[in-house]
Design a protein around this motif. Structure first.
Motif, short mmCIF file in Angstrom:
data_model
loop_
_atom_site.label_atom_id
_atom_site.label_comp_id
_atom_site.label_asym_id
_atom_site.label_seq_id
_atom_site.Cartn_x
_atom_site.Cartn_y
_atom_site.Cartn_z
N LEU A 104 34.25 38.27 44.90
CA LEU A 104 33.90 39.13 44.23
C LEU A 104 33.38 40.25 44.63
O LEU A 104 32.44 40.60 45.25
N LEU A 105 34.44 41.38 44.47
CA LEU A 105 33.55 42.79 44.67
C LEU A 105 33.08 43.66 43.46
O LEU A 105 33.63 43.76 42.77
N LYS A 106 32.45 44.45 44.30
CA LYS A 106 31.33 44.95 42.81
C LYS A 106 32.35 45.97 42.53
O LYS A 106 32.29 46.98 43.33
N PRO A 107 32.27 46.73 41.09
CA PRO A 107 31.90 46.05 39.99
C PRO A 107 32.45 44.78 40.11
O PRO A 107 33.64 45.42 39.86
N ILE A 108 32.35 43.55 39.75
CA ILE A 108 33.08 42.19 39.49
C ILE A 108 33.73 41.90 37.88
O ILE A 108 33.66 42.98 37.28
N ASP A 109 35.37 42.20 37.90
CA ASP A 109 36.20 41.89 37.09
C ASP A 109 36.47 40.39 36.57
O ASP A 109 36.46 39.19 37.46
N ASP A 110 36.87 40.20 35.09
CA ASP A 110 36.69 39.07 34.01
C ASP A 110 37.83 38.04 35.09
O ASP A 110 37.37 37.14 35.81
N GLU A 111 38.38 39.39 35.41
CA GLU A 111 40.13 38.59 35.58
C GLU A 111 39.83 37.90 37.44
O GLU A 111 39.89 36.43 37.30
N LYS A 112 39.07 38.35 38.12
CA LYS A 112 38.88 37.98 39.66
C LYS A 112 38.23 36.84 39.51
O LYS A 112 38.07 36.39 40.31
N VAL A 113 36.74 37.44 38.57
CA VAL A 113 36.53 35.78 38.53
C VAL A 113 36.74 34.40 38.41
O VAL A 113 36.50 33.77 38.62
N ASN A 114 37.94 34.69 37.12
CA ASN A 114 38.12 32.79 36.38
C ASN A 114 39.41 32.89 37.79
O ASN A 114 39.06 31.77 37.89
N ASP A 115 39.75 33.85 38.26
CA ASP A 115 40.84 33.55 39.01
C ASP A 115 40.27 32.68 40.81
O ASP A 115 40.52 31.71 41.00
N CYS A 116 39.00 32.80 40.86
CA CYS A 116 38.16 32.47 42.01
C CYS A 116 37.96 31.22 41.26
O CYS A 116 37.76 30.10 42.10
#
Length: 238
Positions: A104-116
């Motif tokens: 997860l690259l900062k600034p983190i993205d909600d959608e990317k967190v959910n995908d991970c």
């Protein structure tokens, strides 16, 4: 599902906790979230962290950094699904050594967190194991532990981080039992786990256990594409 968030920034921990809570509530999966502000604090409470299913881990922390923590946990036998949080892409290749799920690259993205998180949950639910006939014993070997498989006449040598297994079997038959995409046959006698690849050059593949496998002539591009497809697009090449 037990999730640990280890980050030395309180605002970042709060944000990750909020997104993670929303994900598990939306998926109706029972969960518990634990927060740690340093690698040392996490190790104090969880020396091996074998009770942690998913670890959201900041790399750039004061004291022991997140990558050092992940490597120590893996040496201790930890099998958590690790998701790194970082502002620096220089660490990405190091993550392959500890079988990180993603970054997860900062600034983190909600959608990317959910995908991970979805990727981590799917992996934990579907962890596959192989049953190996070794002499008179039957051994259950988690597929993710395998680094590579090499053919030696009528026998196979299966390498993991800690040991190797020799059994009588054809490489073609073993290939059919392995997960497509994650395991790639690079030659007539070698199959590698793409999660265990540390580096690819024009001539060789270097694995995390320091095994070097020559790349057959004309196969570099094909192998590189399979590696990139698996790690950055989530599946095998078509």
């Amino acid at each position: 599902m037990r999730i640990a968030i280890c980050d030395d920034e309180s605002i970042q921990r709060a944000l990750l906790k909020k997104i993670t809570s929303q994900f598990f509530e939306r998926e109706s999966i029972p969960y518990e979230i634990m927060e740690y502000e340093s690698a040392e604090q996490l190790l104090f409470h969880h020396e091996q962290a074998k009770d942690i299913d998913i670890l959201l881990l900041d790399i750039q922390m004061q004291g022991m950094n997140g990558m050092e923590l992940a490597k120590q946990l893996r040496r201790n036998g930890n099998r958590s699904a690790i998701i790194f949080v970082t502002g620096d892409t220089d660490f990405i290749y190091d993550g392959f050594h500890v079988h990180a799920i993603n970054y997860l690259l900062k600034p983190i993205d909600d959608e990317k967190v959910n995908d991970c998180l979805f990727q981590a949950v799917s992996l934990l639910k579907n962890e596959k194991a192989l049953l190996l006939q070794i002499d008179k014993d039957i051994i259950k070997l988690p597929e993710n532990d395998i680094i590579c498989i090499q053919s030696d006449g009528h026998y196979l040598q299966i390498y993991t981080d800690k040991q190797s297994y020799r059994l009588k079997k054809r490489l073609k038959d073993m290939e059919q039992e392995l997960s497509a995409g994650q395991f790639y046959r690079i030659s007539r006698s070698d199959i590698v786990n793409l999660d265990a690849v540390a580096r690819i050059t024009s001539k060789d593949i270097y694995l995390i256990n320091e095994i070097r496998i020559p790349i057959p002539k004309g196969k570099y591009r094909e192998i590189s594409e399979a590696f990139m497809q698996y790690h950055f697009h989530g599946g095998p090449t078509k």
